[in-house]
Scaffold this motif. Structure first.
Motif, PDB file in Angstrom:
ATOM      1  N   ALA A  49       2.133 -23.284  10.172  1.00  0.00           N
ATOM      2  CA  ALA A  49       3.561 -23.385  10.461  1.00  0.00           C
ATOM      3  C   ALA A  49       4.319 -22.137  10.009  1.00  0.00           C
ATOM      4  N   VAL A  50       3.761 -21.360   9.117  1.00  0.00           N
ATOM      5  CA  VAL A  50       4.414 -20.156   8.611  1.00  0.00           C
ATOM      6  C   VAL A  50       4.307 -18.999   9.603  1.00  0.00           C
ATOM      7  N   TRP A  51       3.318 -19.037  10.476  1.00  0.00           N
ATOM      8  CA  TRP A  51       3.100 -17.937  11.408  1.00  0.00           C
ATOM      9  C   TRP A  51       4.283 -17.704  12.325  1.00  0.00           C
ATOM     10  N   ALA A  52       4.878 -18.756  12.848  1.00  0.00           N
ATOM     11  CA  ALA A  52       6.008 -18.599  13.779  1.00  0.00           C
ATOM     12  C   ALA A  52       7.166 -17.836  13.143  1.00  0.00           C
ATOM     13  N   PRO A  53       7.625 -18.220  11.935  1.00  0.00           N
ATOM     14  CA  PRO A  53       8.720 -17.433  11.356  1.00  0.00           C
ATOM     15  C   PRO A  53       8.306 -16.007  10.987  1.00  0.00           C
ATOM     16  N   LEU A  54       7.051 -15.808  10.584  1.00  0.00           N
ATOM     17  CA  LEU A  54       6.598 -14.445  10.291  1.00  0.00           C
ATOM     18  C   LEU A  54       6.665 -13.568  11.534  1.00  0.00           C
ATOM     19  N   HIS A  55       6.200 -14.099  12.653  1.00  0.00           N
ATOM     20  CA  HIS A  55       6.242 -13.345  13.916  1.00  0.00           C
ATOM     21  C   HIS A  55       7.680 -13.114  14.363  1.00  0.00           C
ATOM     22  N   ARG A  56       8.544 -14.082  14.136  1.00  0.00           N
ATOM     23  CA  ARG A  56       9.950 -13.935  14.533  1.00  0.00           C
ATOM     24  C   ARG A  56      10.636 -12.848  13.710  1.00  0.00           C
ATOM     25  N   ILE A  57      10.374 -12.847  12.398  1.00  0.00           N
ATOM     26  CA  ILE A  57      10.952 -11.817  11.537  1.00  0.00           C
ATOM     27  C   ILE A  57      10.435 -10.444  11.958  1.00  0.00           C
ATOM     28  N   ALA A  58       9.129 -10.335  12.177  1.00  0.00           N
ATOM     29  CA  ALA A  58       8.541  -9.056  12.582  1.00  0.00           C
ATOM     30  C   ALA A  58       9.138  -8.574  13.897  1.00  0.00           C
ATOM     31  N   GLY A  59       9.294  -9.469  14.853  1.00  0.00           N
ATOM     32  CA  GLY A  59       9.871  -9.091  16.139  1.00  0.00           C
ATOM     33  C   GLY A  59      11.313  -8.649  16.023  1.00  0.00           C
ATOM     34  N   THR A  60      12.075  -9.338  15.194  1.00  0.00           N
ATOM     35  CA  THR A  60      13.472  -8.968  14.985  1.00  0.00           C
ATOM     36  C   THR A  60      13.567  -7.595  14.338  1.00  0.00           C
TER      37      THR A  60
ATOM     38  N   GLN B 152      -0.109  -8.753  10.183  1.00  0.00           N
ATOM     39  CA  GLN B 152      -0.426  -9.321  11.494  1.00  0.00           C
ATOM     40  C   GLN B 152      -1.720  -8.752  12.058  1.00  0.00           C
ATOM     41  N   MET B 153      -2.128  -7.587  11.606  1.00  0.00           N
ATOM     42  CA  MET B 153      -3.367  -6.979  12.083  1.00  0.00           C
ATOM     43  C   MET B 153      -4.588  -7.488  11.309  1.00  0.00           C
ATOM     44  N   THR B 154      -4.353  -8.280  10.286  1.00  0.00           N
ATOM     45  CA  THR B 154      -5.458  -8.854   9.513  1.00  0.00           C
ATOM     46  C   THR B 154      -5.720 -10.263  10.006  1.00  0.00           C
ATOM     47  N   ASP B 155      -6.656 -10.909   9.389  1.00  0.00           N
ATOM     48  CA  ASP B 155      -6.934 -12.311   9.688  1.00  0.00           C
ATOM     49  C   ASP B 155      -5.882 -13.148   8.972  1.00  0.00           C
ATOM     50  N   LEU B 156      -4.811 -13.493   9.687  1.00  0.00           N
ATOM     51  CA  LEU B 156      -3.699 -14.226   9.063  1.00  0.00           C
ATOM     52  C   LEU B 156      -4.144 -15.544   8.420  1.00  0.00           C
ATOM     53  N   SER B 157      -5.154 -16.164   8.947  1.00  0.00           N
ATOM     54  CA  SER B 157      -5.577 -17.448   8.388  1.00  0.00           C
ATOM     55  C   SER B 157      -6.097 -17.298   6.960  1.00  0.00           C
ATOM     56  N   ARG B 158      -6.574 -16.102   6.608  1.00  0.00           N
ATOM     57  CA  ARG B 158      -7.004 -15.876   5.225  1.00  0.00           C
ATOM     58  C   ARG B 158      -5.810 -15.722   4.302  1.00  0.00           C
TER      59      ARG B 158
ATOM     60  N   LEU C 203      19.149  -7.130   4.937  1.00  0.00           N
ATOM     61  CA  LEU C 203      18.278  -6.147   4.315  1.00  0.00           C
ATOM     62  C   LEU C 203      18.889  -4.765   4.474  1.00  0.00           C
ATOM     63  N   THR C 204      18.612  -3.908   3.518  1.00  0.00           N
ATOM     64  CA  THR C 204      19.000  -2.511   3.684  1.00  0.00           C
ATOM     65  C   THR C 204      18.045  -1.895   4.708  1.00  0.00           C
ATOM     66  N   PRO C 205      18.405  -0.759   5.286  1.00  0.00           N
ATOM     67  CA  PRO C 205      17.468  -0.107   6.212  1.00  0.00           C
ATOM     68  C   PRO C 205      16.114   0.196   5.559  1.00  0.00           C
ATOM     69  N   ASP C 206      16.111   0.619   4.303  1.00  0.00           N
ATOM     70  CA  ASP C 206      14.845   0.879   3.620  1.00  0.00           C
ATOM     71  C   ASP C 206      14.033  -0.398   3.458  1.00  0.00           C
ATOM     72  N   GLU C 207      14.670  -1.477   3.043  1.00  0.00           N
ATOM     73  CA  GLU C 207      13.969  -2.754   2.890  1.00  0.00           C
ATOM     74  C   GLU C 207      13.394  -3.219   4.222  1.00  0.00           C
ATOM     75  N   ALA C 208      14.180  -3.087   5.277  1.00  0.00           N
ATOM     76  CA  ALA C 208      13.727  -3.515   6.600  1.00  0.00           C
ATOM     77  C   ALA C 208      12.529  -2.692   7.062  1.00  0.00           C
ATOM     78  N   LEU C 209      12.561  -1.386   6.838  1.00  0.00           N
ATOM     79  CA  LEU C 209      11.474  -0.517   7.265  1.00  0.00           C
ATOM     80  C   LEU C 209      10.182  -0.846   6.515  1.00  0.00           C
ATOM     81  N   VAL C 210      10.264  -1.004   5.204  1.00  0.00           N
ATOM     82  CA  VAL C 210       9.083  -1.306   4.399  1.00  0.00           C
ATOM     83  C   VAL C 210       8.542  -2.691   4.745  1.00  0.00           C
ATOM     84  N   LEU C 211       9.430  -3.665   4.911  1.00  0.00           N
ATOM     85  CA  LEU C 211       8.990  -5.011   5.271  1.00  0.00           C
ATOM     86  C   LEU C 211       8.357  -5.030   6.653  1.00  0.00           C
ATOM     87  N   SER C 212       8.930  -4.308   7.596  1.00  0.00           N
ATOM     88  CA  SER C 212       8.380  -4.240   8.942  1.00  0.00           C
ATOM     89  C   SER C 212       6.965  -3.679   8.921  1.00  0.00           C
TER      90      SER C 212
END
Length: 89
Positions: free
Chosen positions: A38-49, A26-32, A10-19
């Motif tokens: 199974a998608v939650w784990a990779p979403l959290h991993r991407i966010a953490g990275t 993640q601050m919303t009700d993810l289940s909605r 990702l470009t720095p701009d893409e990474a910042l906007v995606l982050s």
């Protein structure tokens, strides 16, 4: 032999906007939004990275940096093509 990991660049701009978007998701009700647990784990991993890779997310001028990145990624103001690809929706 296959590479056991997938690398996304990702470009720095893409990474910042995606982050920022992932943080808001993640601050919303993810289940909605994400109906497959199974998608939650990779979403959290991407966010953490992204969090570890973007020291600017803790800068005092974070909002200005984010706004500038969104402007750079969005369509040009005079672009009448109607194509919203790359724009926040």
């Amino acid at each position: 032999m296959e590479n056991p990991e997938i690398i996304i660049k990702l470009t720095p701009d893409e990474a910042l906007v995606l982050s920022d978007w992932l943080e808001r998701v993640q601050m919303t009700d993810l289940s909605r939004l994400v109906d497959d647990a199974a998608v939650w784990a990779p979403l959290h991993r991407i966010a953490g990275t992204l969090d570890k890779s973007l020291p600017g997310i803790f800068a005092a001028d974070y909002a200005e940096r984010l706004a500038a990145a969104r402007r750079r990624l969005g369509p040009a103001p005079d672009d009448g093509s109607g194509d919203n690809e790359g724009a926040g929706s």
